[in-house]
Write an enzyme that holds these catalytic residues in place. Structure first.
Site, PDB file in Angstrom:
ATOM      1  N   ARG A 122     -28.231  13.715 -18.027  1.00  0.00           N
ATOM      2  CA  ARG A 122     -28.117  14.948 -17.232  1.00  0.00           C
ATOM      3  C   ARG A 122     -27.289  14.681 -15.979  1.00  0.00           C
ATOM      4  O   ARG A 122     -27.536  13.723 -15.250  1.00  0.00           O
ATOM      5  CB  ARG A 122     -29.503  15.455 -16.848  1.00  0.00           C
ATOM      6  CG  ARG A 122     -29.508  16.775 -16.088  1.00  0.00           C
ATOM      7  CD  ARG A 122     -30.936  17.209 -15.792  1.00  0.00           C
ATOM      8  NE  ARG A 122     -31.664  17.477 -17.018  1.00  0.00           N
ATOM      9  CZ  ARG A 122     -32.984  17.331 -17.146  1.00  0.00           C
ATOM     10  NH1 ARG A 122     -33.705  16.888 -16.137  1.00  0.00           N
ATOM     11  NH2 ARG A 122     -33.580  17.620 -18.293  1.00  0.00           N
ATOM     12  N   ARG A 144     -34.934  17.054  -7.679  1.00  0.00           N
ATOM     13  CA  ARG A 144     -33.938  17.151  -8.739  1.00  0.00           C
ATOM     14  C   ARG A 144     -32.767  18.049  -8.321  1.00  0.00           C
ATOM     15  O   ARG A 144     -32.655  18.429  -7.157  1.00  0.00           O
ATOM     16  CB  ARG A 144     -34.608  17.671 -10.004  1.00  0.00           C
ATOM     17  CG  ARG A 144     -35.782  16.781 -10.445  1.00  0.00           C
ATOM     18  CD  ARG A 144     -35.851  16.638 -11.911  1.00  0.00           C
ATOM     19  NE  ARG A 144     -36.939  15.778 -12.354  1.00  0.00           N
ATOM     20  CZ  ARG A 144     -37.443  15.817 -13.572  1.00  0.00           C
ATOM     21  NH1 ARG A 144     -36.983  16.686 -14.452  1.00  0.00           N
ATOM     22  NH2 ARG A 144     -38.408  14.999 -13.935  1.00  0.00           N
ATOM     23  N   LYS A 171     -42.043  15.300 -10.470  1.00  0.00           N
ATOM     24  CA  LYS A 171     -40.748  15.898 -10.164  1.00  0.00           C
ATOM     25  C   LYS A 171     -40.909  16.985  -9.107  1.00  0.00           C
ATOM     26  O   LYS A 171     -41.975  17.577  -8.941  1.00  0.00           O
ATOM     27  CB  LYS A 171     -40.131  16.475 -11.432  1.00  0.00           C
ATOM     28  CG  LYS A 171     -40.990  17.523 -12.129  1.00  0.00           C
ATOM     29  CD  LYS A 171     -40.401  17.891 -13.474  1.00  0.00           C
ATOM     30  CE  LYS A 171     -41.323  18.824 -14.251  1.00  0.00           C
ATOM     31  NZ  LYS A 171     -40.827  19.108 -15.606  1.00  0.00           N
ATOM     32  N   LYS A 219     -38.732  20.420  -7.529  1.00  0.00           N
ATOM     33  CA  LYS A 219     -37.604  21.314  -7.799  1.00  0.00           C
ATOM     34  C   LYS A 219     -37.402  22.296  -6.653  1.00  0.00           C
ATOM     35  O   LYS A 219     -38.340  22.928  -6.183  1.00  0.00           O
ATOM     36  CB  LYS A 219     -37.837  22.078  -9.109  1.00  0.00           C
ATOM     37  CG  LYS A 219     -37.913  21.172 -10.334  1.00  0.00           C
ATOM     38  CD  LYS A 219     -38.106  21.963 -11.612  1.00  0.00           C
ATOM     39  CE  LYS A 219     -38.120  21.052 -12.831  1.00  0.00           C
ATOM     40  NZ  LYS A 219     -38.284  21.818 -14.101  1.00  0.00           N
ATOM     41  N   CYS A 271     -34.952  26.702 -24.249  1.00  0.00           N
ATOM     42  CA  CYS A 271     -34.775  25.280 -23.960  1.00  0.00           C
ATOM     43  C   CYS A 271     -34.205  24.583 -25.198  1.00  0.00           C
ATOM     44  O   CYS A 271     -34.019  25.200 -26.240  1.00  0.00           O
ATOM     45  CB  CYS A 271     -36.106  24.655 -23.549  1.00  0.00           C
ATOM     46  SG  CYS A 271     -37.295  24.541 -24.912  1.00  0.00           S
ATOM     47  N   CYS A 292     -35.730  16.784 -28.230  1.00  0.00           N
ATOM     48  CA  CYS A 292     -36.778  16.704 -27.210  1.00  0.00           C
ATOM     49  C   CYS A 292     -38.055  16.133 -27.820  1.00  0.00           C
ATOM     50  O   CYS A 292     -38.577  16.663 -28.804  1.00  0.00           O
ATOM     51  CB  CYS A 292     -37.052  18.074 -26.600  1.00  0.00           C
ATOM     52  SG  CYS A 292     -38.372  18.024 -25.347  1.00  0.00           S
ATOM     53  N   CYS A 326     -42.282  23.975 -26.224  1.00  0.00           N
ATOM     54  CA  CYS A 326     -43.574  23.433 -25.808  1.00  0.00           C
ATOM     55  C   CYS A 326     -43.990  24.170 -24.534  1.00  0.00           C
ATOM     56  O   CYS A 326     -43.220  24.945 -23.988  1.00  0.00           O
ATOM     57  CB  CYS A 326     -43.475  21.923 -25.565  1.00  0.00           C
ATOM     58  SG  CYS A 326     -42.744  21.470 -23.980  1.00  0.00           S
ATOM     59  N   CYS A 345     -39.461  24.699 -19.510  1.00  0.00           N
ATOM     60  CA  CYS A 345     -38.114  24.421 -19.009  1.00  0.00           C
ATOM     61  C   CYS A 345     -37.241  25.676 -18.924  1.00  0.00           C
ATOM     62  O   CYS A 345     -36.325  25.730 -18.108  1.00  0.00           O
ATOM     63  CB  CYS A 345     -37.442  23.372 -19.883  1.00  0.00           C
ATOM     64  SG  CYS A 345     -38.156  21.724 -19.714  1.00  0.00           S
TER      65      CYS A 345
END
Length: 834
Positions: free
Chosen positions: A342, A411, A476, A478, A697, A703, A742, A746
């Site tokens: 990424r 991120r 994480k 954001k 996603c 994934c 899932c 995302c």
């Protein structure tokens, strides 16, 4: 024919049992004068490792106790000469006693898991065994043969439930062999089974049989074959207060008792510490053994588990092609490993030269496609390990990088790319870029590993992280920046948000600050949930970077480091209260946050086609299906964007909804760009509003968390609804539809008007009622619906909405929240409910 099948079955059996060992041929070794064939049988490697461990253990004990040596020698000689049954049994008992040490018998722990929970429990059992002086080893069920059970006295199984009551991938071959067995000779084998499942995962009554079915079937089969249970079957249930841990806390002590172990006194069995924090500390500021792992060309993966976590901080995820996983396993091959890389692109702004670089890199080192993500970043898929370093070096050569694109750090910062307010947008984008740089990790590990820039000799320079420290963040983090009236970044769905507030003359006055949003959750775990952010105050442009830093540091210091599923800022705020958070934040700021200022969002969609900014420059927003830039015979989009980048003098702006803006086109160049858009089919915008506002996603095949399809499937599902949508006159309604494979969220599904969240392959939870501009969470409507069921549920809703909606009302703001759910359940009309 049947003879051919018999040969194949015999061949497979010979390989599975290790009778025919597999070898890996490496021609590079031959060039070095070394043996090019290396043993590549996991089964034999495991046997050799266990043999050496036993030999080392025996050697040490024999040196200390000659009587043991005489006993073993006598037993073995007696067996060889006279085949005396009694002495053979004595030698076997002596060996078991030696293996078990003073505390008890040796234990084999087998796990089956598509995720990490069952494997994690298996590792905990190994630790517990060592504390009790037991000899224990563990492996995946498929890494042993069922015949091994005849050689073991005590076997413990920890088994997850996959899909529709299926065995996990790394346990299916074992179960296939065991379920077919009629006799096995395990009457002296003692066993215990603990299963992990969710009694509500399949909510329909007829699907109750799927709950923990693998563990129940395994337990029953072992009993049928004559094995002796140590204790009753244990069933972990995600619906319990602490999920599977509730049942585990009862089952595990009974297991140790059944093995003859006394309760531990004065020993902390499971010290309360974060394994991930320990991993970060031991990594020497994100180095680990990544560099060494890259040099191992005998495998496509990074062997060290810690390295697969550390590479996320470098913007890299280790993956494998799940379409090929089972077939490769049957062939005795390792998984088809590759990496997702990424690229960090603050605000989603890239130059034409950078676009050309990304396009080239995708062809040279990846799978030939370019992914535009829901976080305004580029992603490369299918990067092989041998190309990984080259991939990152080429990215850095384009003046972009991948550091902190993943991992427990801040991120990629998203920013509104709205060209309607270009002057304001430049100010806001500059802020996003500056904040991203300010919060970037300072470790030099990234430059060392990927760019070959070494530290000063003698370690005169020592790494440090002034903001993060050696353990970085709990999870994480954001950040997004929104510019009203458009909320395309979904500011309320993130840990930290800045909402641009303008003065009367349109200049930037400052930002309203939002905290505590987040999309991730886990099916069946009531302690995890999505949350929309709170607006806590206003800061000036000069105060914004320090405000962002201090919000992040509060989370660094108070976020949950013990439970990663409870480690986001939203849980810190819910656990302690928003007033506590504001007080703690204010204590760290040298200035007071002001009261929030008025703002208004109208939508969270992209503006397609041509628009003209305040500076008279033109901008064209292309529709890129789910952000995947590729060539097809009908739509050569990748080639077209490459050709446009060669002559374009403005910018490429990645939108938060996975589309692309060709920005800052001069009026004199507009016709030329338009001609190229038409030539390469990039001008196609004749889609329904539902398709234009859909987002998915990646999910399968790469994934590792995916439970169901998403990117590859959503367009076909939306197309099934489009005939009804067009028939009732809703073709241009901007209905926000999102899908994820899932529950981690995302594609930000929990603020969509209609959302599909993968539950199992082909089955989705359906959520309804999110706000049209991302201001409100939706609600779970029905669980585990298949495609025909989804269409059957939504079709009458769409018809009823079209027939009775109020003029000017948006689909989500009125109908989904008030009308569709209540009217569908009660049978009343929308007007009755209004």
């Amino acid at each position: 024919d049947s003879d051919g099948r018999d040969v194949l079955q015999e061949t497979k059996l010979a390989i599975d049992t290790g009778y025919w060992p597999l070898y890996r041929w490496n021609p590079a070794l031959e060039e070095k004068g070394e043996e090019p064939f290396r043993l590549d049988s996991e089964r034999i490697k495991l046997d050799l490792q266990q043999f050496l461990e036993r030999e080392n253990h025996l050697s040490l004990i024999i040196q200390q106790n000659p009587d043991v040596a005489r006993t073993l020698t006598h037993s073995i000689e007696s067996e060889a000469k006279a085949r005396d049954v009694a002495l053979k049994k004595k030698a076997k008992d002596d060996f078991a006693k030696l293996m078990g040490g003073l505390g008890g018998p040796p234990v084999l722990i087998l796990f089956g898991s598509d995720g990490s929970n069952a494997e994690g429990l298996a590792k905990r059992l190994v630790k517990g065994a060592k504390l009790r002086n037991l000899s224990a080893r563990y492996s995946a069920m498929d890494d042993v043969s069922i015949e091994d059970l005849t050689l073991e006295k005590h076997v413990i199984f920890v088994l997850s439930t996959a899909g529709q009551g299926e065995f996990p991938v790394n346990a299916r071959e074992f179960w296939k062999s065991l379920s077919a067995a009629t006799e096995l000779g395990i009457s002296e084998t003692k066993f215990a089974v603990f299963g992990l499942g969710d009694s509500h995962y399949w909510p329909r009554e007829e699907d109750a049989i799927f709950y923990n079915r693998p563990s129940k079937e395994l337990n029953a089969k072992l009993l049928e074959l004559g094995a002796q249970p140590l204790i009753d079957l244990g069933l972990g249930n995600d619906q319990d207060a602490d999920a599977f841990e509730t049942a585990w806390a009862v089952w595990e002590p009974l297991l140790w008792t059944s093995l003859g172990c006394k309760p531990l006194e004065g020993v902390v069995e499971e010290p309360k510490k974060s394994a991930d924090d320990a991993m970060k500390i031991d990594s020497n500021y994100l180095r680990g053994t990544i560099a060494e792992g890259l040099l191992d060309d005998t495998t496509g993966q990074l062997r060290a588990e810690a390295d697969t976590k550390l590479t996320k901080f470098h913007g890299i995820y280790q993956q494998d092609d799940r379409d090929l996983r089972e077939e490769r396993k049957k062939q005795g091959l390792e998984k088809a490993f590759s990496f997702m890389v990424r690229v960090r692109v603050p605000g989603g702004v890239a130059t034409p030269a950078q676009w050309l670089a990304m396009d080239s890199i995708s062809d040279v080192t990846a799978n030939g496609t370019l992914k535009l993500t829901t976080r305004q970043a580029f992603q490369f898929h299918g990067v092989l390990k041998r190309n990984l370093k080259k991939n990152i070096q080429l990215i850095n050569k384009s003046l972009l990088d991948t550091i902190a694109a993943c991992g427990d750090v801040n991120r990629n910062i998203m920013c509104n790319p709205n060209p309607h307010q270009s002057d304001l947008h430049k100010q806001v984008n500059d802020f996003a870029t500056d904040l991203s740089a300010h919060l970037l990790p300072k470790t030099s590990a990234y430059r060392e590993i990927w760019l070959d820039q070494k530290l000063v000799k003698g370690e005169a320079v020592v790494d440090h992280e002034p903001l993060y420290g050696a353990t970085y963040l709990p999870r994480k983090f954001k950040i997004v920046v929104a510019v009203p009236p458009n909320n395309d970044v979904d500011v309320f769905a993130h840990d930290l948000g800045f909402i641009a507030i303008t003065n009367k003359d349109g200049t930037l006055a400052g930002f309203n600050v939002t905290v505590g949003g987040g999309m991730g959750m886990t099916h069946g775990n009531k302690k995890t949930y999505p949350r929309v952010a709170d607006v806590i105050g206003f800061c000036t442009p000069e105060q914004a970077i320090e405000t962002g830093e201090k919000v992040m540091l509060v989370q660094r210091d108070f976020g949950d480091r013990m439970n990663r599923k409870h480690a986001r800022l939203k849980y810190t705020i819910d656990d302690r209260g928003i007033e506590w958070f504001k007080t703690e934040l204010q204590s760290r700021l040298p200035f007071p946050l002001e009261e929030p200022r008025p703002f208004k969002f109208l939508d969270n969609a992209d503006r397609y086609g041509w628009t003209q900014g305040q500076d008279k420059m033109w901008h064209y927003c292309c529709y890129i299906e789910n952000g995947r830039v590729k060539d097809t015979p009908a739509e050569p989009h990748k080639t077209g964007l490459r050709e446009i980048a060669k002559i374009h003098q403005g910018e490429f702006r990645l939108t938060p909804n996975q589309h692309l803006v060709i920005a800052n086109v001069k009026g004199s160049e507009k016709a030329r760009i338009q001609s190229m858009l038409e030539q390469y089919k990039l001008d196609k915008l004749n889609y329904t509003g539902a398709m234009l506002n859909s987002m998915a996603c990646v999910a399968f095949p790469t994934c590792s968390l995916a439970m169901a399809e998403s990117e590859r499937y959503l367009p076909s599902l939306v197309s099934l609804l489009e005939s009804t949508i067009e028939e009732v006159g809703l073709r241009d309604d901007a209905i926000t539809i999102r899908m994820t494979g899932c529950p981690n969220g995302c594609a930000r599904p929990y603020v969509a008007e209609i959302a599909f969240v993968g539950k199992a392959f082909g089955a989705y939870n359906v959520y309804l009622g999110g706000g049209h501009h991302g201001q409100r969470l939706n609600k779970l409507y029905k669980e585990s619906l298949t495609e025909p069921e989804i269409v059957a549920e939504l079709t009458p809703m769409i018809r009823r909405y079209a027939a009775e909606r109020l003029d000017g009302e948006h689909f989500g703001d009125f109908v989904i929240r008030v009308g569709i759910i209540k009217a569908t359940l009660s049978g009343k009309t929308f007007h009755d409910l209004s």
